[in-house]
Design a protein around this motif. Structure first.
Motif, PDB file in Angstrom:
ATOM      1  N   TYR A  11       3.124 -10.581  -8.529  1.00 56.14           N
ATOM      2  CA  TYR A  11       3.050  -9.428  -7.201  1.00 56.14           C
ATOM      3  C   TYR A  11       4.427  -9.027  -7.128  1.00 56.14           C
ATOM      4  N   ASN A  68      -6.452  -1.497  -7.641  1.00 52.95           N
ATOM      5  CA  ASN A  68      -5.358  -2.280  -6.994  1.00 52.95           C
ATOM      6  C   ASN A  68      -5.753  -3.019  -5.472  1.00 52.95           C
ATOM      7  N   SER A 115      -0.924  -3.627  -8.296  1.00 54.55           N
ATOM      8  CA  SER A 115      -0.846  -3.847  -6.963  1.00 54.55           C
ATOM      9  C   SER A 115       0.691  -3.620  -6.420  1.00 54.55           C
ATOM     10  N   PHE A 116       1.580  -4.321  -7.099  1.00 49.34           N
ATOM     11  CA  PHE A 116       2.750  -4.370  -7.011  1.00 49.34           C
ATOM     12  C   PHE A 116       3.598  -2.920  -7.049  1.00 49.34           C
ATOM     13  N   VAL A 155      -3.923  -9.157  -0.805  1.00 41.51           N
ATOM     14  CA  VAL A 155      -3.057  -9.949  -1.716  1.00 41.51           C
ATOM     15  C   VAL A 155      -2.579 -11.051  -0.615  1.00 41.51           C
ATOM     16  N   GLY A 169       5.979  -7.603 -10.361  1.00 44.17           N
ATOM     17  CA  GLY A 169       5.382  -6.463 -11.387  1.00 44.17           C
ATOM     18  C   GLY A 169       5.257  -6.796 -12.751  1.00 44.17           C
ATOM     19  N   LYS A 206      -4.017  -6.786 -12.428  1.00 42.98           N
ATOM     20  CA  LYS A 206      -4.367  -6.313 -11.127  1.00 42.98           C
ATOM     21  C   LYS A 206      -3.437  -6.479  -9.978  1.00 42.98           C
ATOM     22  N   LEU A 207      -2.688  -7.763 -10.157  1.00 39.96           N
ATOM     23  CA  LEU A 207      -1.495  -8.028  -9.348  1.00 39.96           C
ATOM     24  C   LEU A 207      -0.407  -7.227  -9.840  1.00 39.96           C
ATOM     25  N   ARG A 208      -0.080  -6.708 -10.971  1.00 36.86           N
ATOM     26  CA  ARG A 208       1.152  -5.797 -11.641  1.00 36.86           C
ATOM     27  C   ARG A 208       0.664  -4.448 -10.898  1.00 36.86           C
ATOM     28  N   MET A 210       1.531 -16.586  -9.080  1.00 37.41           N
ATOM     29  CA  MET A 210       0.995 -15.238  -8.413  1.00 37.41           C
ATOM     30  C   MET A 210       2.017 -14.403  -7.578  1.00 37.41           C
ATOM     31  N   GLU A 211       2.789 -15.220  -6.871  1.00 36.82           N
ATOM     32  CA  GLU A 211       4.002 -14.569  -6.231  1.00 36.82           C
ATOM     33  C   GLU A 211       4.786 -13.779  -6.980  1.00 36.82           C
ATOM     34  N   HIS A 266       2.112  -0.800  -4.337  1.00 35.71           N
ATOM     35  CA  HIS A 266       2.361  -0.830  -2.845  1.00 35.71           C
ATOM     36  C   HIS A 266       3.962  -0.430  -2.822  1.00 35.71           C
TER      37      HIS A 266
END
Length: 310
Positions: A151, A121, A254-255, A127, A154, A250-252, A147-148, A258
């Motif tokens: 993230y 992530n 990271s969501f 991010v 998710g 990768k954004l999912r 992208m917003e 975090h």
């Protein structure tokens, strides 16, 4: 010089020799494949002999599981262990065919599934760096909104692509998405994700050609493709100077990481991600048992340790 190996008990060896002959004369397998079978089976036969077995009729599912466990302890990869067990299943099928065994003891024993490596992530700073896109170009506004949202909510890539304008409820801060297995769920979105989706909806008509209902459209005015999103995200990552390769997954991920780090609420993350089983969420977020046990010890009323005089 190769290490000397103790001769196998006759009861184990005789059946193996008959099987090798069967592979050569009746199955017509290549020399390479025959050698692989021989190597796997002889290794397992040696293990069984060391455990005190003298005949294949003594082998049951518990012994096969022991062989699998031994392979795992020795650090075998899941794929290698799977090949080893497959060789054993074929050999036992041969013994059943010849009437030497009534059933195949390796039939129900499988190797552990290969774990798919999860993407690393992004940290919160990375991010932030990625999402510092401030551009009036409609495509840049669209990409930042994508992208917003990925993230901020998710979403899976397929879920994001399939969202229609009518699925977005700005007032209540909810989006209706269709997940795996055509399962519908509502996901909350707010803050920057909501703000940029709103901005995108204002400029979307300038790109629209026809009446495509898709929330996110390409410069051709039609529903954007998976590939286009992947390509654009990777490009934004480079443009914004982020060291990591940027991808939707990768954004999912990271969501999930975090939100979990902030809330410690595994069930909530499971629901937000649309996972049917909580075990998927545990793997996905790198949660280990120790972390869960710690949370349990701190939170569960029956987990509190009593004093020694209690």
């Amino acid at each position: 010089m190769s290490e000397s190996v103790a001769p196998l008990p006759k009861g184990l060896e005789k059946s193996l020799l008959r099987f090798y002959e069967y592979l050569r004369s009746e199955k017509g397998l290549s020399l390479h494949t025959q050698r692989n079978y021989k190597q796997q089976l002889e290794t397992m036969a040696q293990h069984l002999a060391q455990m005190g077995l003298k005949d294949w009729t003594q082998v049951d599912a518990a012994w096969v599981r022991q062989l699998a466990s031994k392979g795992m302890r020795e650090g075998m990869k899941a794929s290698s262990l799977s090949t080893r067990l497959s060789s054993l299943r074929s050999f036992f099928d041969f013994l059943v065919l010849r009437g030497e065994l009534s059933a195949n003891p390796a039939k129900g024993v499988s190797a552990p599934r290969k774990q798919r490596p999860l993407p690393k992530n992004l940290d919160v700073d990375e991010v932030g760096q990625l999402l510092e896109v401030d551009d009036d170009d409609p495509l840049a506004i669209r990409d930042r909104a994508i992208m917003e949202l990925m993230y901020g909510a998710g979403l899976r890539l397929a879920e994001l692509v399939s969202i229609d304008v009518r699925d977005v409820h700005l007032r209540s801060g909810e989006i209706r998405v269709i997940g795996k297995g055509d399962k519908e769920r509502k996901v909350p979105f707010s803050g920057q994700a909501k703000e940029w989706v709103e901005r995108w909806l204002k400029v979307r008509p300038s790109l629209l050609k026809g009446d495509d209902p898709a929330l996110f459209i390409s410069k051709l005015g039609q529903r954007i493709s998976h590939r286009n999103i992947q390509k654009r995200m990777a490009e934004w990552g480079q443009k914004q100077g982020v060291a990591s390769h940027i991808s939707p997954h990768k954004l999912r991920h990271s969501f999930a990481t975090h939100v979990l780090e902030s809330s410690n609420n595994l069930r909530a993350v499971q629901e937000l991600l649309g996972h049917e089983n909580i075990s998927t969420t545990q793997i996905y977020t790198h949660l280990d048992f120790q972390h869960l046990a710690q949370a349990y010890d701190q939170a569960h009323p029956r987990a509190k340790k009593k004093g020694n005089n209690g």
